[in-house]
Design an enzyme around this catalytic site. Structure first.
Site, PDB file in Angstrom:
ATOM      1  N   ARG A  26      13.791 -20.022  39.453  1.00  0.00           N
ATOM      2  CA  ARG A  26      13.197 -18.719  39.842  1.00  0.00           C
ATOM      3  C   ARG A  26      12.378 -18.083  38.737  1.00  0.00           C
ATOM      4  O   ARG A  26      12.157 -16.881  38.713  1.00  0.00           O
ATOM      5  CB  ARG A  26      14.269 -17.740  40.329  1.00  0.00           C
ATOM      6  N   LYS A  37      -2.977 -16.381  36.696  1.00  0.00           N
ATOM      7  CA  LYS A  37      -3.067 -17.059  37.990  1.00  0.00           C
ATOM      8  C   LYS A  37      -2.616 -18.504  37.819  1.00  0.00           C
ATOM      9  O   LYS A  37      -3.111 -19.211  36.942  1.00  0.00           O
ATOM     10  CB  LYS A  37      -4.497 -17.035  38.528  1.00  0.00           C
ATOM     11  N   GLU A  64     -18.708 -19.949  32.196  1.00  0.00           N
ATOM     12  CA  GLU A  64     -17.792 -18.813  32.391  1.00  0.00           C
ATOM     13  C   GLU A  64     -17.952 -17.803  31.244  1.00  0.00           C
ATOM     14  O   GLU A  64     -17.743 -16.609  31.430  1.00  0.00           O
ATOM     15  CB  GLU A  64     -16.336 -19.288  32.496  1.00  0.00           C
ATOM     16  N   LYS A  89     -12.142 -10.643  29.807  1.00  0.00           N
ATOM     17  CA  LYS A  89     -11.228 -10.929  30.918  1.00  0.00           C
ATOM     18  C   LYS A  89      -9.970 -10.083  30.815  1.00  0.00           C
ATOM     19  O   LYS A  89      -9.470  -9.574  31.820  1.00  0.00           O
ATOM     20  CB  LYS A  89     -10.881 -12.421  30.970  1.00  0.00           C
ATOM     21  N   GLU A 113      -5.888  -8.635  41.556  1.00  0.00           N
ATOM     22  CA  GLU A 113      -7.142  -8.692  42.312  1.00  0.00           C
ATOM     23  C   GLU A 113      -7.155  -7.845  43.573  1.00  0.00           C
ATOM     24  O   GLU A 113      -7.383  -8.331  44.671  1.00  0.00           O
ATOM     25  CB  GLU A 113      -7.516 -10.153  42.647  1.00  0.00           C
ATOM     26  N   ARG A 151     -10.877  -6.971  39.463  1.00  0.00           N
ATOM     27  CA  ARG A 151     -10.771  -8.379  39.128  1.00  0.00           C
ATOM     28  C   ARG A 151     -11.744  -9.221  39.945  1.00  0.00           C
ATOM     29  O   ARG A 151     -12.151 -10.309  39.517  1.00  0.00           O
ATOM     30  CB  ARG A 151      -9.324  -8.873  39.295  1.00  0.00           C
ATOM     31  N   ASN A 193     -15.462 -13.020  40.064  1.00  0.00           N
ATOM     32  CA  ASN A 193     -15.987 -14.024  40.995  1.00  0.00           C
ATOM     33  C   ASN A 193     -17.508 -14.100  40.980  1.00  0.00           C
ATOM     34  O   ASN A 193     -18.099 -14.786  41.817  1.00  0.00           O
ATOM     35  CB  ASN A 193     -15.522 -13.715  42.423  1.00  0.00           C
ATOM     36  N   HIS A 245     -19.242 -17.222  41.961  1.00  0.00           N
ATOM     37  CA  HIS A 245     -18.252 -18.124  42.533  1.00  0.00           C
ATOM     38  C   HIS A 245     -18.353 -18.276  44.044  1.00  0.00           C
ATOM     39  O   HIS A 245     -18.009 -19.323  44.580  1.00  0.00           O
ATOM     40  CB  HIS A 245     -16.839 -17.686  42.146  1.00  0.00           C
ATOM     41  N   HIS A 280     -18.590 -21.993  44.849  1.00  0.00           N
ATOM     42  CA  HIS A 280     -17.587 -22.741  45.614  1.00  0.00           C
ATOM     43  C   HIS A 280     -18.228 -23.519  46.755  1.00  0.00           C
ATOM     44  O   HIS A 280     -17.796 -24.630  47.085  1.00  0.00           O
ATOM     45  CB  HIS A 280     -16.510 -21.808  46.166  1.00  0.00           C
ATOM     46  N   HIS A 288     -17.120 -27.485  38.160  1.00  0.00           N
ATOM     47  CA  HIS A 288     -16.935 -26.089  38.559  1.00  0.00           C
ATOM     48  C   HIS A 288     -17.891 -25.157  37.800  1.00  0.00           C
ATOM     49  O   HIS A 288     -18.595 -24.340  38.394  1.00  0.00           O
ATOM     50  CB  HIS A 288     -15.480 -25.671  38.346  1.00  0.00           C
TER      51      HIS A 288
HETATM   52 ZN    ZN Z   1     -14.577 -20.166  37.538  1.00  0.00          ZN
END
Ligand code: ZN
Ligand code: ADP
Length: 379
Positions: free
Chosen positions: A125, A147, A189, A237, A247, A251, A255, A258, A262, A276
């Protein structure tokens, strides 16, 4: 000589943690990590590319500081972010008898950080974990902010948890063994933070970006530039994550590039055609092109961004990717993104370099026209 690492703090109240950035940190990891452990016992998770280069050095440094360590090596590559790999890893951790007070260390790129971080979030946990990111992308992005997660057949990063590390150790020397293409992909990035809300950092990148990539400069200049760029990216960041950990608001600015990126990645099958960071670079260009078209941003900014991305060796147009895209396919992929809510795509647009904002109020016709221009095809 032992220069002190640069420290950036992620401000999350009682769960705040430092990011240490500098040279030779892996060899000093024992002393640097010891204050953050509940027991002098850790379990390292790494991948098959990173292990032969850095695992022995890390374990020697830990042993020298009286810290016992075990290690699990998983296959390198995105395929390790799977239910199957997670199950194997969790079993390995339990076989090794990790305890509540054992700390898990993720040694590797974004794949290892996401997989090991998620394992740390759920085993018993939840146990403590420390990130030792070894790719530029992980050092400036994925290792910071908590994340964690895995991919499923429904898409990337759809199962996971927010689980903040106790410490991030970014040893800039690890970038010496990273392929140049990966360095460049991580740089996208870094550029993103300048474009979001750090105009002065963007100006610095235009002057020093090539030093960060490491081309045509001596190693001392390169290392100084890398340390500064990583630290500034982590500050950017950390400020955003400190404001909005999960988010619900700010936040989402992270993106930038992105939503488009994506779509380029997923249509190309997440393979070798486009990394990426490369997709994000192209996505940022399109976000600015759309902002200019909608007259939200003064003319000329997109051109300036394209010039810089090219100068550091990044692609700036979808035509640089060896894949045939169409406006329809891209639009459909964007609508299928997990960040779409109520059928509305959340866009990150900009009023300036360093002036990004979020909006769902975008005319689809303008998006399609911008994509068509980027593909140089008919709408
Ligand atoms: Zn990224
Ligand atoms: P990312 O950090 O870009 O999300 P990965 O974790 O998949 O992605 O890392 C990219 C590739 O680089 C992987 O094959 C990984 O094993 C390898 N790698 C990671 N760090 C290093 C390093 N410091 N030196 C050499 N190869 C590395």
């Amino acid at each position: 000589m032992k220069p002190e690492p640069v420290t950036v703090t992620v401000p999350l109240g009682a769960r705040s943690y430092p990011i240490l950035i500098g040279s030779k940190l892996i060899d000093r990891a024992g002393a640097l990590i010891a204050p953050y452990l509940r027991r002098p016992r850790v379990h390292i998770v790494t991948d098959a590319n990173v292990a032969p280069i850095y695992l022995g050095r890390l374990q020697a440094a830990l042993t020298a500081a009286g810290i016992a360590s075990a290690a699990t090596v998983v296959a390198a590559g995105e395929a390790s972010k799977s239910f199957a790999s997670l199950e194997t890893l969790l079993d390995a951790l339990l076989d090794a008898r990790v305890e509540r007070k054992t700390t898990l260390i993720a040694l590797g790129g974004g794949v290892i950080g996401d997989l090991a971080g998620f394992a740390a979030a759920v085993v018993l946990r939840g146990i403590d974990f420390i990130q030792i990111p070894t790719t530029l992308l992980a050092q400036v992005d994925s290792a910071v902010g908590g994340k964690t997660g895995i991919d499923t057949r429904h898409g990337k990063n759809l199962v996971g948890a927010f689980h903040q590390p106790r410490l991030v150790l970014s040893d800039t020397d690890t970038l010496d063994t990273l392929p140049l293409r990966e360095v460049r992909a991580g740089y996208a990035e870094i550029a993103k933070y300048g474009l979001i809300d750090r105009p002065a950092f963007w100006d610095w990148l235009e002057a020093h970006g090539r030093e960060v990539i490491g081309e045509g400069v001596d190693t001392a200049t390169r290392d100084r530039a890398r340390t500064y760029a990583i630290a500034e990216s982590c500050r950017a960041k950390a400020a955003i994550v400190g404001e909005d950990e999960t988010e619900s608001g700010a936040r989402a600015l992270l993106n930038l590039g992105h939503t488009f990126g994506h779509a380029f990645e997923s249509l190309a099958g997440f393979g070798d055609a486009v990394r990426h960071g490369e997709a994000v670079a192209i996505g940022m260009v399109i976000a600015f092109a759309l902002s200019e078209r909608a007259e939200l941003c003064p003319a000329g900014r997109t051109e300036r961004i394209v010039r810089h991305l090219k100068a550091v060796g990044l692609p700036a147009s979808p035509r640089d990717i060896p894949h045939e895209y169409t406006v329809d396919a891209l639009w459909t992929a964007m609508l299928g993104d997990k960040k779409v809510s109520d059928g509305r795509i959340g866009f990150v647009l900009a009023k300036e370099i360093g002036g990004a904002f979020t909006t769902a109020d975008v005319d689809p016709a303008e998006v399609r026209a911008t994509l068509a221009d980027a593909l140089e095809t008919a709408r």
